[in-house]
Design an enzyme around this catalytic site. Structure first.
Site, mmCIF file in Angstrom:
data_model
loop_
_atom_site.group_PDB
_atom_site.id
_atom_site.type_symbol
_atom_site.label_atom_id
_atom_site.label_comp_id
_atom_site.label_asym_id
_atom_site.label_seq_id
_atom_site.Cartn_x
_atom_site.Cartn_y
_atom_site.Cartn_z
ATOM 1 N N LYS A 151 0.841 -1.200 0.000
ATOM 2 C CA LYS A 151 0.000 0.000 0.000
ATOM 3 C C LYS A 151 0.882 1.259 0.000
ATOM 4 O O LYS A 151 0.613 2.226 -0.703
ATOM 5 C CB LYS A 151 -0.924 0.008 1.229
ATOM 6 C CG LYS A 151 -2.080 -0.990 1.099
ATOM 7 C CD LYS A 151 -2.859 -1.192 2.385
ATOM 8 C CE LYS A 151 -3.878 -2.309 2.202
ATOM 9 N NZ LYS A 151 -4.690 -2.599 3.373
ATOM 10 N N GLN A 173 -4.669 -1.554 9.616
ATOM 11 C CA GLN A 173 -4.652 -2.870 8.980
ATOM 12 C C GLN A 173 -5.275 -3.909 9.916
ATOM 13 O O GLN A 173 -4.903 -4.007 11.086
ATOM 14 C CB GLN A 173 -3.208 -3.256 8.612
ATOM 15 C CG GLN A 173 -3.084 -4.518 7.795
ATOM 16 C CD GLN A 173 -3.680 -4.408 6.389
ATOM 17 O OE1 GLN A 173 -3.770 -3.332 5.814
ATOM 18 N NE2 GLN A 173 -4.100 -5.529 5.843
ATOM 19 N N ASP A 213 -10.946 3.052 4.075
ATOM 20 C CA ASP A 213 -11.384 1.655 3.913
ATOM 21 C C ASP A 213 -12.905 1.570 3.783
ATOM 22 O O ASP A 213 -13.434 0.534 3.394
ATOM 23 C CB ASP A 213 -10.992 0.835 5.150
ATOM 24 C CG ASP A 213 -9.635 0.163 5.020
ATOM 25 O OD1 ASP A 213 -9.297 -0.290 3.920
ATOM 26 O OD2 ASP A 213 -8.933 0.087 6.046
HETATM 27 N N1 GUN Z 1 -7.085 -6.662 6.112
HETATM 28 C C1 GUN Z 1 -7.372 -7.376 5.002
HETATM 29 N N2 GUN Z 1 -7.888 -6.580 4.051
HETATM 30 C C2 GUN Z 1 -7.925 -5.331 4.573
HETATM 31 C C3 GUN Z 1 -8.342 -4.083 4.069
HETATM 32 O O1 GUN Z 1 -8.811 -3.943 2.934
HETATM 33 N N3 GUN Z 1 -8.207 -3.031 4.905
HETATM 34 C C4 GUN Z 1 -7.706 -3.158 6.153
HETATM 35 N N4 GUN Z 1 -7.631 -2.063 6.906
HETATM 36 N N5 GUN Z 1 -7.314 -4.311 6.658
HETATM 37 C C5 GUN Z 1 -7.420 -5.387 5.867
#
Ligand code: GUN
Length: 282
Positions: A49, A93, A118
């Site tokens: 990311k 995350q 998100d």
């Molecule tokens: N863990 C797995 N996929 C995601 C996501 O899209 N966002 C976040 N914050 N955590 C995750």
């Protein structure tokens, strides 16, 4: 033989568009990424990311915190970031480490909904329900982009979503519904799953179970979207769909890897750009 939906190529195109839009802003967008604990998969996601951000001109800062950092300290950090004008998006995350005092829902609620890139905050979830949103959750948004890019219009189609998670299944169903699909959501307690999926013109599988969707469960010519990221018995990345067999029957199919994954990543960049624009950085 199905058309293979090239999520990687489409993501590259979307990313370039975002890079150009970012370059035209008065101030650069900023994303804070919080990683608690040392889950190796989460580490990989967070690193990618941040790399994506750098490639698009988005400033990112990482908070890699020990598992014992604690709920209160985490809420304080989020509060500071909520008030930091350089930061437009905050991403925690998931999952948070098990065996500590973390309350995931409380953490998600503490993020300013205007910075919730998100789209996990109940405020943003509610806005998605009514079809008036700033952010869409990244994976379902990426799926809709792929359908659009390949001219697959959900209007009037039978759409079946397998999986009912808050992050993928439920919002995916809602987005297909907004686009006038007739949507069925299936899950682990759906009897005769195959009878339902066989009706689908658009089939989205988001379960996380290798080999779940076999060719006999797919209608001839259907669009089959595989959201899952599993490992097969040899440790190779794969989805829910039996790709080799289903590609002979479907009209379109997404590969794993190279389908939904790259699109999910790029939708986070789009949400961060949207947050920066809403924040007056345009
Ligand atoms: N863990 C797995 N996929 C995601 C996501 O899209 N966002 C976040 N914050 N955590 C995750």
């Amino acid at each position: 033989m199905a058309i293979i939906i090239d999520g990687k190529a489409l993501a590259a195109k979307c990313k370039e568009e975002i890079r150009q839009q970012v370059a035209s802003l008065k101030r650069r967008p900023g994303l804070a990424v919080i990683l608690v604990g040392n889950n190796p998969a989460s580490r990989v996601y967070v690193t990618s990311k941040e790399k994506d951000c750098a490639e698009c001109g988005i400033y990112s800062e990482e908070y890699a915190l020990p598992a014992e950092f604690g709920q209160e300290a985490l809420l304080e950090l989020i509060d500071t970031l909520n008030h930091n004008a350089e930061i437009d998006g905050i991403l925690v995350q998931l999952p948070l480490p098990k065996g500590y005092d973390y309350d995931e829902q409380e953490v998600l609620l503490s993020i300013d909904p205007r910075k919730d890139v998100d789209a996990f905050h109940p405020y943003n979830v509610g806005r998605i329900m009514i079809g008036d949103y700033t952010f869409l959750p990244c994976t379902p948004a990426g799926v809709m982009e792929m359908l659009d890019a390949y001219g697959i219009d959900p209007a009037g189609k039978k759409c079946v979503v397998v999986g009912r998670s808050n992050i993928v299944g439920k919002p995916q169903a809602m987005l297909l519904l907004h686009r006038h699909g007739t949507v069925t959501i299936c899950h682990s307690r759906t009897p005769e799953l195959a009878a339902v999926t066989r009706e689908a013109d658009i089939l989205v599988s988001a379960v996380g179970k290798t080999g779940l969707i076999t060719a006999d469960m797919v209608k001839e010519g259907a669009a089959v979207i595989d959201v899952a990221m599993n490992r097969d018995e040899n440790g190779k990345l794969c989805g829910d769909v039996d790709f080799q067999a289903v590609k002979e029957k479907a009209g379109w199919i997404t590969p794993v890897p190279g389908g939904c994954g790259p699109m999910t990543r790029v939708m986070l960049l789009r949400n961060t750009l949207s947050a920066a624009l809403a924040n007056g950085k345009g």
